[in-house]
Design a protein around this motif. Structure first.
Motif, PDB file in Angstrom:
ATOM      1  N   GLY A  19       0.869  -1.178   0.000  1.00 23.41           N
ATOM      2  CA  GLY A  19       0.000   0.000   0.000  1.00 23.41           C
ATOM      3  C   GLY A  19       0.904   1.225   0.000  1.00 23.41           C
ATOM      4  N   ILE A  20       0.339   2.379   0.328  1.00 22.47           N
ATOM      5  CA  ILE A  20       1.149   3.591   0.277  1.00 22.47           C
ATOM      6  C   ILE A  20       2.288   3.544   1.296  1.00 22.47           C
ATOM      7  N   ASN A  21       2.029   2.964   2.459  1.00 25.02           N
ATOM      8  CA  ASN A  21       3.081   2.971   3.476  1.00 25.02           C
ATOM      9  C   ASN A  21       4.213   2.006   3.132  1.00 25.02           C
ATOM     10  N   GLY A  22       3.872   0.810   2.675  1.00 26.79           N
ATOM     11  CA  GLY A  22       4.916  -0.147   2.299  1.00 26.79           C
ATOM     12  C   GLY A  22       5.755   0.345   1.126  1.00 26.79           C
ATOM     13  N   ALA A  58       6.927  -7.424  -0.506  1.00 27.61           N
ATOM     14  CA  ALA A  58       5.982  -8.463  -0.920  1.00 27.61           C
ATOM     15  C   ALA A  58       4.562  -7.976  -0.692  1.00 27.61           C
ATOM     16  N   GLU A  59       3.763  -7.982  -1.761  1.00 26.38           N
ATOM     17  CA  GLU A  59       2.351  -7.588  -1.692  1.00 26.38           C
ATOM     18  C   GLU A  59       1.526  -8.793  -2.130  1.00 26.38           C
ATOM     19  N   GLN A  60       0.549  -9.179  -1.321  1.00 25.33           N
ATOM     20  CA  GLN A  60      -0.190 -10.413  -1.617  1.00 25.33           C
ATOM     21  C   GLN A  60      -1.141 -10.278  -2.800  1.00 25.33           C
ATOM     22  N   ASP A  61      -1.525  -9.032  -3.091  1.00 29.32           N
ATOM     23  CA  ASP A  61      -2.537  -8.837  -4.139  1.00 29.32           C
ATOM     24  C   ASP A  61      -1.970  -7.828  -5.141  1.00 29.32           C
ATOM     25  N   ALA A  86      -5.687  -2.617  -1.399  1.00 30.88           N
ATOM     26  CA  ALA A  86      -6.522  -2.569  -0.186  1.00 30.88           C
ATOM     27  C   ALA A  86      -6.889  -1.113   0.124  1.00 30.88           C
ATOM     28  N   THR A  87      -6.545  -0.622   1.282  1.00 32.09           N
ATOM     29  CA  THR A  87      -7.011   0.702   1.708  1.00 32.09           C
ATOM     30  C   THR A  87      -6.512   1.837   0.820  1.00 32.09           C
ATOM     31  N   SER A  88      -5.296   1.694   0.302  1.00 32.79           N
ATOM     32  CA  SER A  88      -4.669   2.838  -0.365  1.00 32.79           C
ATOM     33  C   SER A  88      -5.294   3.229  -1.703  1.00 32.79           C
ATOM     34  N   SER A  89      -6.233   2.437  -2.226  1.00 36.66           N
ATOM     35  CA  SER A  89      -6.949   2.922  -3.414  1.00 36.66           C
ATOM     36  C   SER A  89      -8.398   3.230  -3.051  1.00 36.66           C
ATOM     37  N   SER A 144      -9.392   5.504  -0.592  1.00 31.96           N
ATOM     38  CA  SER A 144      -9.480   6.680   0.272  1.00 31.96           C
ATOM     39  C   SER A 144     -10.371   7.744  -0.363  1.00 31.96           C
ATOM     40  N   THR A 145     -10.564   8.853   0.339  1.00 35.13           N
ATOM     41  CA  THR A 145     -11.323   9.976  -0.236  1.00 35.13           C
ATOM     42  C   THR A 145     -10.436  10.749  -1.216  1.00 35.13           C
ATOM     43  N   LYS A 146      -9.176  10.406  -1.264  1.00 30.86           N
ATOM     44  CA  LYS A 146      -8.219  10.932  -2.239  1.00 30.86           C
ATOM     45  C   LYS A 146      -7.895  12.409  -1.984  1.00 30.86           C
ATOM     46  N   LEU A 147      -7.789  12.741  -0.716  1.00 25.38           N
ATOM     47  CA  LEU A 147      -7.422  14.108  -0.373  1.00 25.38           C
ATOM     48  C   LEU A 147      -6.031  14.126   0.236  1.00 25.38           C
ATOM     49  N   ILE A 148      -5.239  15.090  -0.215  1.00 24.15           N
ATOM     50  CA  ILE A 148      -3.993  15.396   0.473  1.00 24.15           C
ATOM     51  C   ILE A 148      -4.364  16.614   1.296  1.00 24.15           C
ATOM     52  N   ARG A 200       2.362 -13.584  -1.284  1.00 28.77           N
ATOM     53  CA  ARG A 200       1.900 -13.454   0.098  1.00 28.77           C
ATOM     54  C   ARG A 200       3.001 -13.774   1.100  1.00 28.77           C
ATOM     55  N   PHE A 201       3.063 -12.966   2.126  1.00 32.58           N
ATOM     56  CA  PHE A 201       3.961 -13.257   3.235  1.00 32.58           C
ATOM     57  C   PHE A 201       3.288 -14.309   4.105  1.00 32.58           C
ATOM     58  N   GLU A 202       4.012 -15.399   4.375  1.00 29.42           N
ATOM     59  CA  GLU A 202       3.443 -16.492   5.168  1.00 29.42           C
ATOM     60  C   GLU A 202       3.902 -16.430   6.617  1.00 29.42           C
ATOM     61  N   VAL A 254     -10.916  -0.099   4.649  1.00 24.12           N
ATOM     62  CA  VAL A 254     -10.882  -0.196   6.107  1.00 24.12           C
ATOM     63  C   VAL A 254      -9.669   0.560   6.637  1.00 24.12           C
ATOM     64  N   ARG A 255      -9.941   1.505   7.518  1.00 24.64           N
ATOM     65  CA  ARG A 255      -8.849   2.263   8.132  1.00 24.64           C
ATOM     66  C   ARG A 255      -8.216   1.402   9.221  1.00 24.64           C
ATOM     67  N   PRO A 256      -6.900   1.309   9.208  1.00 24.83           N
ATOM     68  CA  PRO A 256      -6.233   0.548  10.270  1.00 24.83           C
ATOM     69  C   PRO A 256      -5.840   1.508  11.384  1.00 24.83           C
ATOM     70  N   GLY A 276      -2.067   2.803  11.563  1.00 29.96           N
ATOM     71  CA  GLY A 276      -2.699   4.090  11.262  1.00 29.96           C
ATOM     72  C   GLY A 276      -2.049   4.826  10.114  1.00 29.96           C
ATOM     73  N   GLY A 277      -2.160   6.142  10.159  1.00 27.71           N
ATOM     74  CA  GLY A 277      -1.554   6.968   9.124  1.00 27.71           C
ATOM     75  C   GLY A 277      -2.554   7.439   8.094  1.00 27.71           C
ATOM     76  N   LYS A 278      -2.070   8.338   7.248  1.00 27.25           N
ATOM     77  CA  LYS A 278      -2.872   8.927   6.173  1.00 27.25           C
ATOM     78  C   LYS A 278      -2.066   8.785   4.892  1.00 27.25           C
ATOM     79  N   ILE A 279      -2.741   8.804   3.762  1.00 27.26           N
ATOM     80  CA  ILE A 279      -2.015   8.879   2.494  1.00 27.26           C
ATOM     81  C   ILE A 279      -1.103  10.117   2.567  1.00 27.26           C
ATOM     82  N   THR A 280      -1.693  11.221   3.028  1.00 25.38           N
ATOM     83  CA  THR A 280      -1.016  12.513   3.060  1.00 25.38           C
ATOM     84  C   THR A 280       0.351  12.462   3.742  1.00 25.38           C
ATOM     85  N   THR A 281       0.448  11.670   4.809  1.00 23.85           N
ATOM     86  CA  THR A 281       1.674  11.704   5.617  1.00 23.85           C
ATOM     87  C   THR A 281       2.560  10.475   5.379  1.00 23.85           C
TER      88      THR A 281
HETATM   89  C1  LIG Z   1     -12.542   5.486   3.620  1.00 23.36           C
HETATM   90  C2  LIG Z   1     -11.167   6.027   3.791  1.00 23.36           C
HETATM   91  C3  LIG Z   1     -10.896   7.317   3.387  1.00 23.36           C
HETATM   92  C4  LIG Z   1      -9.608   7.826   3.540  1.00 23.36           C
HETATM   93  N1  LIG Z   1      -9.342   9.075   3.053  1.00 23.36           N
HETATM   94  C5  LIG Z   1      -8.096   9.555   3.146  1.00 23.36           C
HETATM   95  C6  LIG Z   1      -7.801  10.817   2.556  1.00 23.36           C
HETATM   96  O1  LIG Z   1      -8.643  11.463   1.930  1.00 23.36           O
HETATM   97  N2  LIG Z   1      -6.544  11.298   2.699  1.00 23.36           N
HETATM   98  C7  LIG Z   1      -5.582  10.599   3.368  1.00 23.36           C
HETATM   99  O2  LIG Z   1      -4.475  11.120   3.476  1.00 23.36           O
HETATM  100  N3  LIG Z   1      -5.826   9.386   3.904  1.00 23.36           N
HETATM  101  C8  LIG Z   1      -7.056   8.846   3.796  1.00 23.36           C
HETATM  102  N4  LIG Z   1      -7.322   7.616   4.310  1.00 23.36           N
HETATM  103  C9  LIG Z   1      -6.265   6.875   5.018  1.00 23.36           C
HETATM  104  C10 LIG Z   1      -5.375   6.099   4.064  1.00 23.36           C
HETATM  105  O3  LIG Z   1      -6.103   5.598   2.978  1.00 23.36           O
HETATM  106  C11 LIG Z   1      -4.710   4.946   4.787  1.00 23.36           C
HETATM  107  O4  LIG Z   1      -4.133   5.379   5.983  1.00 23.36           O
HETATM  108  C12 LIG Z   1      -3.598   4.327   3.957  1.00 23.36           C
HETATM  109  O5  LIG Z   1      -4.060   4.009   2.668  1.00 23.36           O
HETATM  110  C13 LIG Z   1      -3.061   3.080   4.635  1.00 23.36           C
HETATM  111  O6  LIG Z   1      -2.051   2.567   3.826  1.00 23.36           O
HETATM  112  P1  LIG Z   1      -1.301   1.240   4.191  1.00 23.36           P
HETATM  113  O7  LIG Z   1      -0.214   1.068   3.203  1.00 23.36           O
HETATM  114  O8  LIG Z   1      -0.912   1.248   5.620  1.00 23.36           O
HETATM  115  O9  LIG Z   1      -2.404   0.093   4.068  1.00 23.36           O
HETATM  116  P2  LIG Z   1      -3.019  -0.669   2.746  1.00 23.36           P
HETATM  117  O10 LIG Z   1      -3.197   0.246   1.605  1.00 23.36           O
HETATM  118  O11 LIG Z   1      -4.179  -1.408   3.229  1.00 23.36           O
HETATM  119  O12 LIG Z   1      -1.829  -1.636   2.361  1.00 23.36           O
HETATM  120  C14 LIG Z   1      -1.523  -2.799   3.069  1.00 23.36           C
HETATM  121  C15 LIG Z   1      -1.196  -3.883   2.065  1.00 23.36           C
HETATM  122  O13 LIG Z   1      -0.704  -5.023   2.753  1.00 23.36           O
HETATM  123  C16 LIG Z   1      -1.065  -6.143   1.996  1.00 23.36           C
HETATM  124  N5  LIG Z   1      -0.965  -7.349   2.824  1.00 23.36           N
HETATM  125  C17 LIG Z   1      -1.713  -7.677   3.892  1.00 23.36           C
HETATM  126  N6  LIG Z   1      -1.347  -8.899   4.350  1.00 23.36           N
HETATM  127  C18 LIG Z   1      -0.330  -9.330   3.549  1.00 23.36           C
HETATM  128  C19 LIG Z   1       0.468 -10.519   3.501  1.00 23.36           C
HETATM  129  N7  LIG Z   1       0.287 -11.522   4.356  1.00 23.36           N
HETATM  130  N8  LIG Z   1       1.410 -10.623   2.536  1.00 23.36           N
HETATM  131  C20 LIG Z   1       1.604  -9.619   1.638  1.00 23.36           C
HETATM  132  N9  LIG Z   1       0.866  -8.492   1.628  1.00 23.36           N
HETATM  133  C21 LIG Z   1      -0.085  -8.344   2.573  1.00 23.36           C
HETATM  134  C22 LIG Z   1      -2.482  -5.830   1.552  1.00 23.36           C
HETATM  135  O14 LIG Z   1      -2.870  -6.609   0.420  1.00 23.36           O
HETATM  136  C23 LIG Z   1      -2.392  -4.342   1.262  1.00 23.36           C
HETATM  137  O15 LIG Z   1      -2.210  -4.050  -0.108  1.00 23.36           O
HETATM  138  C24 LIG Z   1      -8.600   7.056   4.146  1.00 23.36           C
HETATM  139  C25 LIG Z   1      -8.884   5.742   4.551  1.00 23.36           C
HETATM  140  C26 LIG Z   1     -10.147   5.226   4.350  1.00 23.36           C
HETATM  141  C27 LIG Z   1     -10.436   3.810   4.723  1.00 23.36           C
END
Ligand SMILES: Cc1cc2nc3c(=O)[nH]c(=O)nc-3n(C[C@H](O)[C@H](O)[C@H](O)COP(=O)(O)OP(=O)(O)OC[C@H]3O[C@@H](n4cnc5c(N)ncnc54)[C@H](O)[C@@H]3O)c2cc1C
Length: 487
Positions: A13-16, A33-36, A41-44, A46-50, A175-177, A317-319, A352-357
């Motif tokens: 996702g955005i953080n990884g 390693a990304e399983q999908d 997941a969450t990073s596509s 979002s509301t897409k705001l910075i 996938r990470f096992e 789903v917000r973590p 936690g976290g935001k796309i923005t940060t």
């Molecule tokens: C409804 C909503 C609106 C939001 N709006 C905003 C916004 O407007 N602006 C903003 O800044 N932020 C926003 N956010 C927050 C932001 O989207 C998230 O904080 C951010 O996308 C989280 O990124 P992530 O990389 O931590 O998680 P994810 O994007 O969920 O990435 C985690 C990845 O890990 C992978 N993974 C999980 N298990 C395994 C495994 N066993 N092996 C390999 N891969 C695995 C998953 O497939 C996934 O791709 C919003 C969030 C939500 C839910």
């Protein structure tokens, strides 16, 4: 023998991807390693705001807002193709938040991030402003302020491309096992379509978003102290409700805010909700959420919005890091990093976290790992554009591209320039546009995404790397899926 990396990042996702990019640019050897799909997941979803998050001022999250506003300025500079200014209109409703409170909030919002390139907030007369026209009568006053829009899915892909160009290996559908600590090393097992893959790493980062708990369960770390709240947020997309290019931030009676944002030229995006969930997998909008969003929009627009108007939805789903707040909307959106280095190799969990940060989160993550990987270089991501981000003033770049390629549809050039920035040169050099799949999608770009951007399925392209799916008929989407399946 297993390959050895400095850093193994779980989650694309955005953080990884942000962490992988930063680490690779500091000279570390990195495997992600990304399983999908990247951003799947969450990073596509979002509301897409910075944004700094005007609403977070109410919960006194000044550190988060300040940091996010500073990042907003920086991201506009390094990713002008993916991040663009957006004007927000906030109608004032005397029985909700008082005008003095809104004024105070906007005053702080204008100042917390320092002087940036965006215009300051100001009061507006909705009878005069174009943004007043689609709203129901009786809304006389409001405020306008600036924030930014981002193509979230492409921000992930561009971070992954940059990471790869700095030497990282990015594996999708892998996938990470499990991982077991063996002194100063992690011994990990990954699984993809070709079977099991064993890798060793000096440090492990769990950036699995809402699946963090599930992943931690397969790593030999002490019981993590961090608590996670899984909070679903859904969006609806309807045919365009207004012709101007400002967005709205509507106050809801429950204290939440709901955005209505111009989307993909022909549509309006409305979101979001806050619904606690127990399982993060395959989130989908519920009827209650659809009704909630329709009601929130209908309370403001002249034209009521009903479930029958909805053409597309998505949910994520917000973590969230559990800070003990009673209701979901008040839980902090800040990020928390938890390091486990008991007896050897470190494991860093991201909450936690935001796309923005995301970029700041990556800096903080590498900071925590520095004592284990002292060979890492200094910070560098504050100045270097993301791939395609070296276009200079973006509108001029689009005009130049349209002039240079006057045989191609200027509308497509403008959209593709947003997706690829200056990398559009390479895409166009790679071959002619080829077959027109409809919805602004051509074979040449689809091939490019397959070859350069890890796209594997029709969905990866129709609903993430582009939003062409929204502009296509069902038959066009099927024809594209058939073409993708042919490989
Ligand atoms: C409804 C909503 C609106 C939001 N709006 C905003 C916004 O407007 N602006 C903003 O800044 N932020 C926003 N956010 C927050 C932001 O989207 C998230 O904080 C951010 O996308 C989280 O990124 P992530 O990389 O931590 O998680 P994810 O994007 O969920 O990435 C985690 C990845 O890990 C992978 N993974 C999980 N298990 C395994 C495994 N066993 N092996 C390999 N891969 C695995 C998953 O497939 C996934 O791709 C919003 C969030 C939500 C839910």
């Amino acid at each position: 023998v297993a390959a050895l990396y400095d850093l193994l990042v779980i989650g694309g996702g955005i953080n990884g991807t942000g962490i992988a990019r930063d680490a690779a640019g500091r000279g570390l050897s990195v495997l992600l390693a990304e399983q999908d799909d990247l951003g799947g997941a969450t990073s596509s979803a979002s509301t897409k705001l910075i944004h700094g998050g005007l609403r977070y001022l109410e919960t006194f999250q000044f550190r988060l807002v300040r940091e996010a506003l500073k990042e907003r300025t920086l991201l506009l500079r390094v990713a002008p193709h993916l991040v663009s200014p957006l004007r927000f209109v906030l109608p004032h409703e005397p029985h909700l938040r008082p005008a003095w409170l809104l004024r105070l909030g906007l005053f702080l919002y204008d100042r917390l991030g320092g002087r940036g390139p965006l215009p300051p907030s100001r009061p507006i007369d909705l009878a005069q402003d174009a943004a007043g026209a689609p709203l129901r009568p009786g809304l006389a006053r409001g405020f306008a302020y600036a924030d930014c829009w981002v193509d979230d899915a492409r921000l992930v892909v561009m971070n992954a491309i940059s990471a790869r160009e700095k030497g990282a290996t990015i594996l999708t559908r892998c996938r990470f096992e499990s991982a077991v600590r063996d002194g100063a090393l992690w011994r990990a097992v990954l699984q993809d379509a070709n079977g099991e893959r064993r890798v060793d790493a000096r440090a492990l980062v769990l950036a699995a978003g809402p699946s963090i708990r599930r992943v931690q369960g397969h790593v030999s770390i002490a019981r993590p102290a961090g608590r996670v709240r899984l909070v679903k947020g859904s969006h609806i997309v309807v045919a365009r409700l207004f012709a101007h290019d400002s967005a709205y931030i509507f106050q809801n009676r429950d204290g939440r805010v709901v955005f209505a944002i111009p989307y993909e030229r022909d549509f309006t995006l409305i979101g979001t909700t806050d619904e606690p969930v127990a399982d993060e997998r395959a989130p989908a909008i519920s009827t209650t959420e659809t009704d909630y969003l329709c009601a929130a929009a209908s309370a403001y627009f002249r034209q009521p919005v009903s479930a029958a108007d909805v053409v597309w939805t998505y949910a994520g789903v917000r973590p969230l890091w559990d800070d003990g707040s009673k209701d979901a909307k008040s839980v902090t959106r800040d990020y928390v990093l938890e390091l486990d280095a008991e007896g050897g190799a470190p494991c860093l969990s991201i909450y936690g976290g935001k796309i923005t940060t995301y970029r700041r989160l990556a800096l903080a993550a590498l900071d925590r790992l520095k004592r284990f990987l002292p060979q890492m270089g200094a910070e560098w991501t504050q100045d270097e554009p993301l791939p395609g981000g070296d276009a200079g003033p973006f509108d001029d770049f689009v005009k130049r591209m349209q002039q240079r390629h006057d045989g191609l549809d200027p509308g497509w050039i403008a959209a593709a320039a947003r997706r690829h920035g200056t990398r559009l040169h390479r895409l166009l050099e790679a071959g002619p546009p080829g077959r027109d799949f409809g919805g602004g999608l051509f074979e040449g770009e689809a091939r490019w995404m397959r070859r350069e951007e890890w796209a594997r399925t029709a969905e990866d392209i129709l609903w993430r790397r582009t939003k062409s799916g929204l502009h296509m008929t069902a038959a066009q989407r099927e024809a594209f899926a058939a073409w993708m399946a042919e490989g």
